[in-house]
Design a protein around this motif. Structure first.
Motif, short mmCIF file in Angstrom:
data_model
loop_
_atom_site.label_atom_id
_atom_site.label_comp_id
_atom_site.label_asym_id
_atom_site.label_seq_id
_atom_site.Cartn_x
_atom_site.Cartn_y
_atom_site.Cartn_z
N LEU A 82 1.36 2.41 -3.55
CA LEU A 82 0.12 2.99 -4.06
C LEU A 82 -0.12 4.38 -3.46
O LEU A 82 -0.57 5.28 -4.15
N LYS A 83 0.21 4.57 -2.19
CA LYS A 83 0.04 5.88 -1.55
C LYS A 83 0.91 6.93 -2.26
O LYS A 83 0.45 8.05 -2.54
N SER A 137 0.82 -1.21 0.00
CA SER A 137 0.00 0.00 0.00
C SER A 137 0.86 1.26 0.00
O SER A 137 0.40 2.31 -0.45
N HIS A 138 2.08 1.16 0.50
CA HIS A 138 2.93 2.36 0.52
C HIS A 138 3.30 2.82 -0.89
O HIS A 138 3.38 4.02 -1.14
N ASP A 157 -6.36 -5.45 4.96
CA ASP A 157 -6.07 -4.66 3.75
C ASP A 157 -6.12 -3.19 4.14
O ASP A 157 -6.85 -2.81 5.07
N ASP A 158 -5.35 -2.38 3.44
CA ASP A 158 -5.38 -0.93 3.65
C ASP A 158 -6.26 -0.30 2.59
O ASP A 158 -6.13 -0.60 1.40
N ASN A 161 -6.42 6.67 5.88
CA ASN A 161 -6.06 5.28 5.66
C ASN A 161 -6.96 4.47 6.60
O ASN A 161 -6.93 4.67 7.80
N LEU A 203 -7.08 3.27 1.02
CA LEU A 203 -6.59 4.65 0.95
C LEU A 203 -7.69 5.53 0.38
O LEU A 203 -8.24 5.23 -0.68
#
Length: 159
Positions: free
Chosen positions: A4-5, A1-2, A40-41, A20, A43
């Motif tokens: 994607l962020k 996820s980092h 799951d994260d 988040n 965003l």
């Protein structure tokens, strides 16, 4: 996820990152060599700062002081994933539970708003959006899933 962020910051702008949210679930395997991957994260970004829709989901309060009352859901959602015997299961490997999609759509899109699902899979987002009074746009390349979505829409939504 980092990763994607960072990509979302480039597309939407750092100032448009809103939250988040962590989706906790319990089903699935567990490795002997790693911590179990049971979340799951999610965003959440906005196109325009301060002009986003938000209507917090309400969950039962757990403290003695608020016992029997509802409170705003925290930024971690303990919503079970779809088990193998669930009626809602359509056989799509990344299908999300109805409860999760209901919370996401109802809290971040106003009634009459539009929900985009660029990877429709089994069409569950479209079904939930329709049930919640939202319009939707969806894309899917796999002809097998397009047929499944068409059948679901025709059957469930009387189209």
């Amino acid at each position: 996820s980092h990763y994607l962020k960072v990509l979302m910051d480039a597309v939407f702008g750092v100032e448009n990152f809103l939250n988040n949210v962590v989706w906790l679930y319990g089903l699935g395997g567990s490795s002997k060599r790693y911590w179990p991957r049971k979340h799951d994260d999610l965003l959440w970004c906005s196109r325009s700062p301060g002009q986003h829709f938000f209507e917090a989901a309400q969950v039962p309060a757990t403290s003695q002081r608020l016992k029997g009352k509802m409170k705003k859901a925290p930024d971690y959602w303990d919503i079970p994933s779809i088990n193998n015997m669930a009626k809602e299961r359509m056989g799509y490997p990344t299908q999300k539970p109805l409860e999760l999609l209901e919370r996401i759509i109802s809290s971040s899109c106003p009634e009459g708003g539009v929900v985009l699902d660029p990877f429709m899979g089994a069409g569950t987002v479209a079904m939930v959006a329709e049930q919640l009074g939202r319009d939707w746009i969806g894309c899917e390349l796999n002809p097998e899933y397009v047929e499944m979505i068409y059948d679901r829409v025709k059957q469930k939504l009387l189209i």
